[in-house]
Motif scaffolding. Structure first.
Motif, PDB file in Angstrom:
ATOM      1  N   ASN A 159      60.487 -45.634  19.803  1.00  0.00           N
ATOM      2  CA  ASN A 159      59.019 -45.804  20.307  1.00  0.00           C
ATOM      3  C   ASN A 159      58.716 -44.743  21.320  1.00  0.00           C
ATOM      4  OD1 ASN A 159      58.324 -47.568  18.219  1.00  0.00           O
ATOM      5  ND2 ASN A 159      59.112 -49.433  19.359  1.00  0.00           N
ATOM      6  N   ASN A 160      60.099 -44.666  22.139  1.00  0.00           N
ATOM      7  CA  ASN A 160      59.704 -43.813  23.431  1.00  0.00           C
ATOM      8  C   ASN A 160      60.016 -42.218  23.273  1.00  0.00           C
ATOM      9  OD1 ASN A 160      59.404 -46.118  25.042  1.00  0.00           O
ATOM     10  ND2 ASN A 160      61.599 -46.611  25.010  1.00  0.00           N
ATOM     11  N   ALA A 161      60.135 -42.035  21.912  1.00  0.00           N
ATOM     12  CA  ALA A 161      60.314 -40.508  21.785  1.00  0.00           C
ATOM     13  C   ALA A 161      58.958 -39.728  21.821  1.00  0.00           C
ATOM     14  CB  ALA A 161      60.462 -40.441  20.244  1.00  0.00           C
ATOM     15  N   LYS A 162      59.098 -38.357  22.402  1.00  0.00           N
ATOM     16  CA  LYS A 162      58.010 -37.635  22.817  1.00  0.00           C
ATOM     17  C   LYS A 162      58.234 -36.033  22.260  1.00  0.00           C
ATOM     18  CE  LYS A 162      57.406 -36.023  27.042  1.00  0.00           C
ATOM     19  NZ  LYS A 162      57.004 -35.936  28.369  1.00  0.00           N
ATOM     20  N   TYR A 202      54.673 -16.345  14.390  1.00  0.00           N
ATOM     21  CA  TYR A 202      55.156 -16.809  15.786  1.00  0.00           C
ATOM     22  C   TYR A 202      56.350 -17.638  15.830  1.00  0.00           C
ATOM     23  CZ  TYR A 202      50.494 -15.266  17.019  1.00  0.00           C
ATOM     24  OH  TYR A 202      48.963 -14.542  17.050  1.00  0.00           O
ATOM     25  N   GLU A 203      57.504 -17.570  16.861  1.00  0.00           N
ATOM     26  CA  GLU A 203      58.659 -18.340  16.577  1.00  0.00           C
ATOM     27  C   GLU A 203      58.535 -19.354  17.966  1.00  0.00           C
ATOM     28  OE1 GLU A 203      63.458 -17.586  17.032  1.00  0.00           O
ATOM     29  OE2 GLU A 203      62.280 -16.022  16.281  1.00  0.00           O
ATOM     30  N   LEU A 204      58.706 -20.651  17.479  1.00  0.00           N
ATOM     31  CA  LEU A 204      58.720 -21.549  18.531  1.00  0.00           C
ATOM     32  C   LEU A 204      60.218 -22.647  18.441  1.00  0.00           C
ATOM     33  CD1 LEU A 204      54.767 -22.810  18.239  1.00  0.00           C
ATOM     34  CD2 LEU A 204      56.008 -21.116  19.899  1.00  0.00           C
ATOM     35  N   THR A 205      60.130 -23.308  19.406  1.00  0.00           N
ATOM     36  CA  THR A 205      61.175 -24.246  19.443  1.00  0.00           C
ATOM     37  C   THR A 205      60.753 -25.751  19.703  1.00  0.00           C
ATOM     38  OG1 THR A 205      62.709 -22.582  20.401  1.00  0.00           O
ATOM     39  CG2 THR A 205      63.454 -24.972  20.452  1.00  0.00           C
ATOM     40  N   ALA A 206      61.205 -26.852  18.925  1.00  0.00           N
ATOM     41  CA  ALA A 206      60.716 -27.936  18.813  1.00  0.00           C
ATOM     42  C   ALA A 206      61.660 -28.885  19.627  1.00  0.00           C
ATOM     43  CB  ALA A 206      60.458 -28.514  17.372  1.00  0.00           C
ATOM     44  N   LEU A 207      61.327 -29.717  20.336  1.00  0.00           N
ATOM     45  CA  LEU A 207      62.162 -30.836  21.206  1.00  0.00           C
ATOM     46  C   LEU A 207      61.766 -32.081  20.965  1.00  0.00           C
ATOM     47  CD1 LEU A 207      62.266 -27.686  23.200  1.00  0.00           C
ATOM     48  CD2 LEU A 207      64.109 -29.421  23.963  1.00  0.00           C
ATOM     49  N   ILE A 208      62.644 -33.106  21.094  1.00  0.00           N
ATOM     50  CA  ILE A 208      62.189 -34.673  20.925  1.00  0.00           C
ATOM     51  C   ILE A 208      62.867 -35.162  22.037  1.00  0.00           C
ATOM     52  CG2 ILE A 208      63.813 -35.068  18.953  1.00  0.00           C
ATOM     53  CD1 ILE A 208      61.581 -37.332  18.445  1.00  0.00           C
ATOM     54  N   ILE A 209      62.238 -35.846  23.278  1.00  0.00           N
ATOM     55  CA  ILE A 209      62.809 -36.242  24.152  1.00  0.00           C
ATOM     56  C   ILE A 209      62.545 -37.685  24.420  1.00  0.00           C
ATOM     57  CG2 ILE A 209      63.280 -34.014  25.477  1.00  0.00           C
ATOM     58  CD1 ILE A 209      60.765 -34.944  27.148  1.00  0.00           C
ATOM     59  N   ASP A 210      63.551 -38.543  25.182  1.00  0.00           N
ATOM     60  CA  ASP A 210      63.130 -39.749  25.683  1.00  0.00           C
ATOM     61  C   ASP A 210      61.948 -39.661  26.754  1.00  0.00           C
ATOM     62  OD1 ASP A 210      62.853 -42.455  26.213  1.00  0.00           O
ATOM     63  OD2 ASP A 210      64.893 -42.931  25.960  1.00  0.00           O
ATOM     64  N   SER A 215      67.068 -35.666  25.617  1.00  0.00           N
ATOM     65  CA  SER A 215      67.101 -35.072  24.188  1.00  0.00           C
ATOM     66  C   SER A 215      67.528 -36.014  23.214  1.00  0.00           C
ATOM     67  CB  SER A 215      67.607 -33.581  23.962  1.00  0.00           C
ATOM     68  OG  SER A 215      67.143 -32.850  24.654  1.00  0.00           O
ATOM     69  N   LEU A 216      66.680 -36.467  22.263  1.00  0.00           N
ATOM     70  CA  LEU A 216      67.127 -37.416  21.184  1.00  0.00           C
ATOM     71  C   LEU A 216      67.534 -36.656  20.040  1.00  0.00           C
ATOM     72  CD1 LEU A 216      64.108 -39.865  21.317  1.00  0.00           C
ATOM     73  CD2 LEU A 216      66.372 -40.010  22.699  1.00  0.00           C
ATOM     74  N   GLU A 217      67.274 -35.402  20.037  1.00  0.00           N
ATOM     75  CA  GLU A 217      67.739 -34.518  18.943  1.00  0.00           C
ATOM     76  C   GLU A 217      67.885 -32.998  19.424  1.00  0.00           C
ATOM     77  OE1 GLU A 217      68.221 -34.633  15.736  1.00  0.00           O
ATOM     78  OE2 GLU A 217      67.483 -36.539  15.124  1.00  0.00           O
ATOM     79  N   PRO A 218      68.913 -32.340  18.975  1.00  0.00           N
ATOM     80  CA  PRO A 218      69.008 -30.848  19.361  1.00  0.00           C
ATOM     81  C   PRO A 218      67.805 -30.246  19.034  1.00  0.00           C
ATOM     82  CG  PRO A 218      70.868 -31.761  18.043  1.00  0.00           C
ATOM     83  CD  PRO A 218      69.804 -32.761  17.703  1.00  0.00           C
ATOM     84  N   PRO A 219      67.471 -29.124  19.866  1.00  0.00           N
ATOM     85  CA  PRO A 219      66.139 -28.187  19.647  1.00  0.00           C
ATOM     86  C   PRO A 219      66.471 -27.918  18.379  1.00  0.00           C
ATOM     87  CG  PRO A 219      67.444 -27.841  21.949  1.00  0.00           C
ATOM     88  CD  PRO A 219      68.263 -28.860  20.995  1.00  0.00           C
ATOM     89  N   SER A 220      65.192 -27.388  17.782  1.00  0.00           N
ATOM     90  CA  SER A 220      65.082 -26.633  16.494  1.00  0.00           C
ATOM     91  C   SER A 220      64.158 -25.726  16.446  1.00  0.00           C
ATOM     92  CB  SER A 220      64.892 -27.824  15.523  1.00  0.00           C
ATOM     93  OG  SER A 220      64.524 -27.156  14.145  1.00  0.00           O
ATOM     94  N   LYS A 221      64.365 -24.532  16.065  1.00  0.00           N
ATOM     95  CA  LYS A 221      63.396 -23.392  16.151  1.00  0.00           C
ATOM     96  C   LYS A 221      62.864 -23.230  14.669  1.00  0.00           C
ATOM     97  CE  LYS A 221      66.036 -20.099  19.128  1.00  0.00           C
ATOM     98  NZ  LYS A 221      66.466 -18.835  19.032  1.00  0.00           N
ATOM     99  N   PHE A 222      61.391 -23.036  14.667  1.00  0.00           N
ATOM    100  CA  PHE A 222      60.724 -23.039  13.335  1.00  0.00           C
ATOM    101  C   PHE A 222      59.445 -21.847  13.614  1.00  0.00           C
ATOM    102  CE2 PHE A 222      58.197 -25.552  16.252  1.00  0.00           C
ATOM    103  CZ  PHE A 222      56.905 -25.367  15.999  1.00  0.00           C
ATOM    104  N   ILE A 223      58.985 -21.246  12.643  1.00  0.00           N
ATOM    105  CA  ILE A 223      58.140 -20.173  12.479  1.00  0.00           C
ATOM    106  C   ILE A 223      56.827 -20.675  12.001  1.00  0.00           C
ATOM    107  CG2 ILE A 223      57.676 -17.826  11.426  1.00  0.00           C
ATOM    108  CD1 ILE A 223      60.734 -17.396  11.436  1.00  0.00           C
TER     109      ILE A 223
END
Length: 772
Positions: free
Chosen positions: A71-74, A109-117, A123-131
């Motif tokens: 519930n505290n993920a962002k 466009y190439e971006l990087t997604a992060l999920i943090i507390d 970081s709750l998950e390792p960063p992930s790149k997506f297009i």
């Protein structure tokens, strides 16, 4: 922010639906699959969005999902365009675009997604790149790569001949069917050219003639595939027709008329005929030829490669007196014309040429060239040869006068008379020169007797035939010497001979001794040489140290000639080996050439002349000195004694009587009655003053002009005049005689010795023999 964020559905491309389904199936296929995962992971990989969406911003792109249940993920985005163009809803993971995207500017466009507390930003998950890919729409019209294209095609090309290719580019995505497909169309000039879908322009007619129109300007249009937006653009294509040789030359005039002097040089220019060939210069290859008129042997026509003109040149000299006018027809054609494209109008052009020959004053023309004569040398009877002959080629037919210009060798050996007769003033000597050459000039005699400035020349060659008039001469290479103890048969010297006359290859010389009474013998070698040998041996140096051996040499001429030559042989002392140890030196003959004798004689004669001139000059000076001695003395007295004396008692410093020493007409007085000359006074009617002086000067000038005893140079006479205002007038001894005063000066004798001189000058009676 949740209050104004609007969600829009994501439109996926049909072509990528299957691929995206597989990726979603692998990551987020169902809840059952997520329950089976042992490791948490991102459940997405790629997003799409349409370009140029015309709905209000922001535009929903997609949603990033993670398997994390916290519930505290962002959610956070990172990258070049994160939080500028693209934003993510931190709680739900929805991604929005806050600008309208243009695929032609940037396709993905190439971006990087992060999920943090939220609590500790861990970081709750390792960063992930997506297009995020931008989906194309057909929003761009095709654009030509350049505004103007250029092409070229040969004229008269068949239909369908390729001219050039144009290219237009559509910025839309070529992978989307119909978005980047370009079609072409000719919208101006389609009656001459067409274009296919690949942009190749070709001809539609086979009669494109460069001579009628050399360039064409057409406009082509490029547009999208039919059925879509249909946007288009245009470009200009300039097409040039290149030339081919499809036209024959044509004379500019139907006839040509030229005037040329008859003395034009062979190969010179008579005139030029001009043709017109509408083809370009590289395709002009005009050939000229004669059609009518038998003058092919007289003229030729050569084409100028630069101007294509026909240059008419004479092949032989022209003669006004023979042919005054030439008329013939010429033809111009081009053998390299491509007959496949030949146009109507004839394959050749004909023109008439008239050449008028102008008469000029030509120099005489020699005939029967060359002039070769032969004469025997020293022939006293042969004095003339055959004549040279030239004639006036003009209608006037003037007389010809001949003269000699050059001679080889120089000298008066060959002459030519005014009528052209070749003469020799004296017999020729072949030994001096075997041949004689002269240049004879021929000039016309004008009506007034003068010679024309124009002249022609002919070479006259005289060959001198040899006669046997020279006897052979002795030749030996070394000084003849013999040992006093020489044995009989010893060769002393080998002699040979030379002859100034011509010697035939079979000719030979005969040698013999003038006397057999000697200790020498002569042996013929039969090769035009002979050996002088010792006859008896043992010479006696006490009796003769030098022997003079006369040798007779004869030739085989007709008649044969012989000469006697003296061979001087020295008798020398020799050692046992026969080598010469001592020989007397023979007296060397000293000779002086004729030229040296002439020079010496001229020098002696010059010296004699100079000596005679010096003696004559001295004698002349002596005679002049004797004749003009008194005159010189008078001249010296007058120049030197230029003062009046020291007073009345001074009777020695100035001898006035010298002035009276010259008599009228230059006759010297034999006796002088007093030491001073008495001057006769002028008559009473003579005016005193300047007139008296003038009369005196005239009298003296007349005496000087008629006096032959004076020296031949100017002399200086000084006369003084003191005026006539005094009662006693002038006291000068020079003018006292000219005074017209009647005063009696005899009283001066009573005044004492101081006035003695005045008493003598003025008191005595005048001498009639002395006058001014």
């Amino acid at each position: 922010m949740k209050n104004f964020i609007l969600l829009f559905p994501l439109f996926l491309a049909p072509a990528l639906a299957h691929k995206e389904g597989q990726k979603i199936k692998e990551n987020t296929s169902s809840n059952d699959f997520s329950h089976k995962r042992f490791k948490r992971d991102w459940i997405w990989n790629q997003m799409h969005i349409k370009e140029e969406i015309d709905t209000p911003l922001p535009h929903h792109v997609g949603k990033i999902i993670s398997s994390v249940r916290n519930n505290n993920a962002k959610y956070i985005l990172q990258g070049e365009y994160a939080n500028i163009i693209f934003h993510v809803e931190k709680d739900s993971g929805d991604v929005y675009a806050f600008e309208r995207l243009d695929r032609e500017k940037k396709a993905e466009y190439e971006l990087t997604a992060l999920i943090i507390d939220k609590r500790n930003n861990q970081s709750l998950e390792p960063p992930s790149k997506f297009i995020i890919k931008v989906y194309d729409i057909n929003d761009n019209a095709p654009v030509f790569v350049q505004k103007v294209f250029n092409g070229s095609v040969p004229e008269m090309s068949p239909v369908g001949t390729s001219v050039t290719k144009v290219t237009a580019v559509d910025a839309d995505d070529p992978t989307v069917s119909g978005h980047a497909t370009v079609t072409y169309q000719v919208i101006k000039g389609d009656e001459y050219f067409t274009i296919d879908d690949s942009g190749v322009i070709s001809t539609t007619r086979a009669d494109l003639d460069r001579e009628n129109q050399s360039t064409y300007e057409i406009i082509v249009k490029a547009k999208d595939a039919p059925g879509l937006s249909g946007d288009s653009s245009t470009a200009t294509v300039i097409i040039t027709l290149s030339d081919i040789n499809d036209n024959f030359p044509v004379f500019k005039h139907s006839s040509f008329h030229f005037k040329v002097p008859e003395n034009v040089s062979v190969g010179g220019e008579v005139g030029r005929v001009k043709v017109e060939d509408v083809d370009e210069p590289q395709h002009r290859n005009t050939k000229y030829s004669f059609v009518r008129g038998n003058y092919r042997d007289t003229f030729e026509i050569v084409a100028n490669p630069f101007t294509n003109e026909g240059i008419i040149r004479p092949k032989k000299p022209l003669d006004f007196e023979k042919v005054a006018e030439y008329r013939f027809d010429i033809e111009a054609t081009d053998p390299t014309v491509d007959l496949r494209y030949f146009k109507s109008g004839g394959s050749r052009s004909i023109s008439t040429v008239t050449i008028e020959v102008i008469d000029v004053d030509e120099p005489p023309v020699f005939t029967k060239l060359p002039y070769n004569f032969k004469v025997s040398e020293n022939d006293p009877e042969k004095r003339t040869f055959g004549p040279v002959w030239a004639h006036d080629p003009d209608a006037a037919k003037r007389k010809i006068r001949y003269s000699r210009r050059k001679a080889s060798p120089n000298g008066d050996y060959i002459r030519v008379s005014d009528t052209g007769i070749i003469q020799i003033p004296k017999p020729l000597d072949r030994e001096y020169s075997a041949s004689y050459n002269i240049t004879v000039a021929a000039q016309e005699v004008l009506e007034d007797g003068r010679l024309s400035d124009r002249e022609s020349h002919a070479q006259v060659h005289v060959t001198v035939i040899d006669v046997n008039d020279n006897a052979p001469e002795l030749v030996y290479l070394e000084e003849p010497r013999v040992c006093e103890n020489a044995v009989p048969g010893k060769v002393i010297v080998r002699i040979s001979a030379t002859d100034k006359d011509e010697v035939s290859p079979a000719g030979f010389f005969r040698y013999s001794l003038a006397t057999e009474d000697s200790n020498f013998s002569l042996i013929e070698n039969y090769d035009n040489t002979a050996n002088i040998t010792v006859k008896y041996g043992q010479f006696n140096r006490e009796l003769a140290k030098i022997h003079y051996l006369p040798v007779i040499i004869s030739d085989n001429g007709d008649p044969d000639l012989s000469s006697t030559n003296t061979l001087v042989i020295s008798v020398c002392k020799c050692n046992e080996k026969g080598n010469f140890t001592f020989c007397e030196e023979r007296a060397k003959q000293v000779g002086v050439s004729i030229q040296a004798l002439v020079a010496i004689f001229i020098c002696i004669f010059t010296i004699i002349i100079i000596v005679l001139l010096i003696l004559l000059r001295k004698r002349h000076k002596k005679d002049l000195s004797g004749l003009g001695r008194n005159v010189a003395e008078i001249h010296e007295q007058l120049v030197t004694y230029d003062e009046e004396g020291g007073g009345e008692m001074d009777t020695t410093s100035y001898d006035v009587s010298v002035l009276n020493s010259v008599r009228r007409n230059g006759i010297k007085p034999e006796a002088v009655p007093s030491p001073y000359a008495q001057i006769q006074k002028p008559s009473e009617n003579v005016t005193s003053g300047a007139g008296e002086m003038e009369i005196m000067i005239e009298v003296k000038k007349d005496e000087a002009d008629n006096d032959r005893d004076l020296l031949p140079y100017d002399t200086l006479h000084i006369y003084g005049y003191e005026g006539a205002e005094s009662i006693a007038e002038s006291l000068s001894s020079l003018e006292s005689g000219s005074s017209d005063s009647d005063i009696d000066y005899d009283f001066l004798n009573d005044w004492g010795p101081r006035f003695k001189m005045l008493a003598e000058l003025y008191g005595s009676e005048p001498n009639e023999d002395f006058v001014y």
